[in-house]
Design a protein around this motif. Structure first.
Motif, mmCIF file in Angstrom:
data_model
loop_
_atom_site.group_PDB
_atom_site.id
_atom_site.type_symbol
_atom_site.label_atom_id
_atom_site.label_comp_id
_atom_site.label_asym_id
_atom_site.label_seq_id
_atom_site.Cartn_x
_atom_site.Cartn_y
_atom_site.Cartn_z
ATOM 1 N N SER A 61 -0.417 16.754 -115.025
ATOM 2 C CA SER A 61 -1.404 17.217 -114.340
ATOM 3 C C SER A 61 -2.214 18.358 -113.617
ATOM 4 C CB SER A 61 -0.329 17.011 -112.581
ATOM 5 O OG SER A 61 -2.003 16.898 -111.241
ATOM 6 N N VAL A 103 -8.461 10.697 -115.554
ATOM 7 C CA VAL A 103 -7.395 11.022 -114.511
ATOM 8 C C VAL A 103 -7.603 11.293 -113.065
ATOM 9 C CG1 VAL A 103 -7.326 13.345 -115.066
ATOM 10 C CG2 VAL A 103 -8.536 12.906 -113.501
ATOM 11 N N ASP A 115 -4.595 10.135 -110.146
ATOM 12 C CA ASP A 115 -4.370 10.974 -109.469
ATOM 13 C C ASP A 115 -5.631 11.527 -108.771
ATOM 14 O OD1 ASP A 115 -3.897 13.324 -108.578
ATOM 15 O OD2 ASP A 115 -2.291 14.194 -110.407
ATOM 16 N N ARG A 127 -6.240 12.800 -106.677
ATOM 17 C CA ARG A 127 -6.491 14.104 -105.981
ATOM 18 C C ARG A 127 -6.550 15.136 -107.077
ATOM 19 N NH1 ARG A 127 -4.301 19.007 -107.052
ATOM 20 N NH2 ARG A 127 -1.992 18.174 -108.900
ATOM 21 N N LEU A 128 -6.223 14.873 -107.828
ATOM 22 C CA LEU A 128 -6.503 15.813 -109.618
ATOM 23 C C LEU A 128 -8.186 16.253 -109.877
ATOM 24 C CD1 LEU A 128 -6.068 18.114 -112.207
ATOM 25 C CD2 LEU A 128 -4.703 15.680 -112.863
#
Length: 199
Positions: A56, A115, A119, A121-122
């Protein structure tokens, strides 16, 4: 990452550069940390020293690096975009940057798509780089309107969004067809659209 020595910063930069090319060739989902270690000649302890969050953290660094590289390829045009000539120069710079690339995943959008499911947030962090690119188009169109080159009723934000969406669509079709022509056509269409709002 702060607190690195000059040697440490150089090592981290080398890893990011090498990993960027690997991930842009294969996609985030197709890469493991072992692949990245092998491709960058990096030990496991080194990798986690510079990227404690693992994959990440590394993808976030790659997105920042790739975003800066793409924007740099568009300079000096992207920093101004206050004349029709500068928009044409920007169009040509974007095409030239992507013309020789062999990466399947050559856009920030491709990284976001890879992604986002795993994820969020990423994905938000990566998407912010694309937002900055679009914002520079907005700023240019605002200058065009202020200089009297666009009609007073032209909406810079809406036009920038349409231009950016057209650009991203051109990149996706370019990748699918393995040809620069869709990107050229998309950007030519975007400039034709903008010209329709000329004062």
């Amino acid at each position: 990452m702060t607190g690195l020595t000059a040697k440490g910063a150089a090592t981290r930069d080398r890893i990011v550069r090498a990993a960027t090319d690997l991930i842009l060739e294969r996609g985030v989902g197709g890469m493991t940390l072992d692949d990245i270690r092998a491709g960058t000649a990096t030990s496991k302890s080194q990798l986690f020293h510079y990227f404690p969050g693992g994959k990440s953290d590394l993808v976030a660094a790659i997105a920042a690096f790739q975003s800066a590289r793409v924007l740099e390829a568009q300079r000096p045009w992207i920093d101004h975009l206050d004349t029709w000539e500068s928009w044409r120069g920007w169009r040509d710079a974007v095409v030239e940057h992507y013309r020789g690339l062999t990466h399947k995943y050559c856009s920030i959008t491709a990284l976001v798509n890879d992604v986002a499911p795993a994820d969020p947030r990423l994905a938000d962090d990566v998407a912010a780089h694309a937002d900055r690119w679009e914002r520079q188009l907005v700023d240019g169109l605002r200058r065009m309107r202020a200089n009297g080159l666009l009609r007073a009723d032209a909406d810079p934000e809406r036009l920038a969004l349409a231009t950016f969406a057209t650009l991203q669509g051109g990149l996706l079709v370019m990748q699918a067809k393995d040809s620069i022509e869709p990107l050229e056509a998309a950007l030519d269409g975007a400039l034709t659209m903008l010209r329709a709002y000329a004062a």
